[in-house]
Write an enzyme that holds these catalytic residues in place. Structure first.
Site, PDB file in Angstrom:
ATOM      1  N   ASN A 146       0.880  -1.175   0.000  1.00  0.00           N
ATOM      2  CA  ASN A 146       0.000   0.000   0.000  1.00  0.00           C
ATOM      3  C   ASN A 146       0.915   1.220   0.000  1.00  0.00           C
ATOM      4  OD1 ASN A 146      -1.759   2.083   0.563  1.00  0.00           O
ATOM      5  ND2 ASN A 146      -2.230   1.405   2.655  1.00  0.00           N
ATOM      6  N   LYS A 170       0.129   4.274  -0.330  1.00  0.00           N
ATOM      7  CA  LYS A 170      -0.499   5.478   0.242  1.00  0.00           C
ATOM      8  C   LYS A 170      -0.214   6.673  -0.685  1.00  0.00           C
ATOM      9  CE  LYS A 170      -0.043   3.310   4.707  1.00  0.00           C
ATOM     10  NZ  LYS A 170       0.082   3.424   6.144  1.00  0.00           N
ATOM     11  N   HIS A 186      -9.409   1.105   4.997  1.00  0.00           N
ATOM     12  CA  HIS A 186      -8.098   1.273   5.646  1.00  0.00           C
ATOM     13  C   HIS A 186      -8.255   2.232   6.829  1.00  0.00           C
ATOM     14  CE1 HIS A 186      -4.007   2.614   6.385  1.00  0.00           C
ATOM     15  NE2 HIS A 186      -3.623   1.463   5.859  1.00  0.00           N
ATOM     16  N   GLU A 200      -5.150  -4.876  10.731  1.00  0.00           N
ATOM     17  CA  GLU A 200      -4.074  -3.907  10.918  1.00  0.00           C
ATOM     18  C   GLU A 200      -4.322  -3.119  12.198  1.00  0.00           C
ATOM     19  OE1 GLU A 200      -2.206  -2.732   6.886  1.00  0.00           O
ATOM     20  OE2 GLU A 200      -4.055  -1.622   7.075  1.00  0.00           O
ATOM     21  N   SER A 206       3.718  -2.232  10.193  1.00  0.00           N
ATOM     22  CA  SER A 206       5.176  -2.298  10.340  1.00  0.00           C
ATOM     23  C   SER A 206       5.783  -3.653   9.963  1.00  0.00           C
ATOM     24  CB  SER A 206       5.595  -1.881  11.751  1.00  0.00           C
ATOM     25  OG  SER A 206       5.201  -0.538  11.984  1.00  0.00           O
TER      26      SER A 206
HETATM   27  P1  PGA Z   1       3.069   0.172   7.502  1.00  0.00           P
HETATM   28  O1  PGA Z   1       1.597   0.436   6.893  1.00  0.00           O
HETATM   29  O2  PGA Z   1       3.557  -1.135   6.916  1.00  0.00           O
HETATM   30  O3  PGA Z   1       3.895   1.347   7.038  1.00  0.00           O
HETATM   31  O4  PGA Z   1       2.930   0.086   8.972  1.00  0.00           O
HETATM   32  C1  PGA Z   1       0.672  -0.614   6.753  1.00  0.00           C
HETATM   33  C2  PGA Z   1      -0.634  -0.109   6.181  1.00  0.00           C
HETATM   34  O5  PGA Z   1      -1.059   1.017   6.515  1.00  0.00           O
HETATM   35  O6  PGA Z   1      -1.300  -0.801   5.391  1.00  0.00           O
END
Ligand code: PGA
Length: 248
Positions: free
Chosen positions: A10, A12, A95, A164, A209
């Site tokens: 993702n 973003k 999300h 998540e 993470s």
């Molecule tokens: P991250 O984000 O791996 O940077 O923690 C995960 C997500 O928001 O899908």
């Protein structure tokens, strides 16, 4: 039971066109990934990414969001038909950033999941509790509420779930393999007891993470079928390592 493994990035609101080129030039042995793997870039980069990845026939390009509406007067939204016409394979729905920053309710998320399924686009339904909810002992009721409302009348065919925990997203704090596995087990229990799903057949990804250093122990858990990854999906070498780990 053996379920399909997934590794989804993702991006973003990140990645310039140059960053995308760098990502692709450092993606390693991508034609050998046997898991379901893909990236959800910014909407305007969907077609660009698709064109640039023709040499990787197995990549799935996804959307970070979709509209619950058909075409019409909905400024700024993206129709599922447009995503499908563009060759998009999956869409994230619900999300935590959509929920907390843009006020998406469980009801709206439910409409999006239903719409995606009815049009034939794979929804990746995201859910998870905040730190405050976890620490005040509300984790299970929050997760149950998100599942029961967000998945009302939804079919268990053609859907992926992504757990998540909000406190683990972009913070560097990963849920321990045990914590994540326990939450996934609880999700399966709710799916089966409250929604009458055959929950063993549903793929549940962990997100928060995930990185090459922790992916193997997460994927080794019985109830974890892959990952949804933000930060560690931005660089080709790191994302390749994650996809390789999900291809074993
Ligand atoms: P991250 O984000 O791996 O940077 O923690 C995960 C997500 O928001 O899908």
């Amino acid at each position: 039971m053996a379920r399909k493994k997934y590794m989804l990035g993702n991006w973003k609101m990140n990645q310039s066109l140059e960053d995308i080129d760098n990502f692709l030039s450092t993606l390693d042995n991508a034609n050998e990934f046997s898991c379901y793997w893909g990236i959800a870039p910014q909407a305007l980069h969907i077609l660009r990414l698709m064109k640039a990845t023709k040499r990787f026939p197995n990549i799935k390009v996804g959307s970070q969001n979709c509209s619950e509406q058909d075409f019409g007067a909905f400024t700024g939204e993206i129709a599922i038909q447009t995503l499908l016409e563009s060759g998009v394979s999956f869409t994230l729905v619900g999300h935590s950033e959509r929920r907390s920053l843009y006020g998406e309710s469980d009801e709206l998320i439910n409409q999006k999941v239903l719409k995606a399924q009815s049009e034939g686009l794979l929804p990746v339904f995201c859910l998870g509790e905040t730190l405050e909810e976890r620490e005040s002992g509300k984790m299970e009721s929050v997760i149950e509420g998100q599942l029961v409302k967000g998945l009302a009348n939804v079919s268990q065919k053609n859907i992926v779930i992504a757990y998540e925990p909000v406190w683990a997203i972009g913070t560097g704090k990963t849920a321990s393999p045990d914590q994540a596995n326990g939450a996934h087990e609880f999700i399966r229990k709710v799916l089966s007891e409250k929604l009458n799903w055959d929950a063993d057949k549903v793929s549940i990804l962990y997100g928060g993470s995930v990185k090459p250093a922790n992916v193997e122990e997460l994927l080794a858990q019985d109830n974890i079928d892959g990952a949804l990854v933000g930060g560690a999906s931005l660089k080709g070498d790191s994302f390749s390592a994650l996809c390789k780990a999900a291809s074993i």
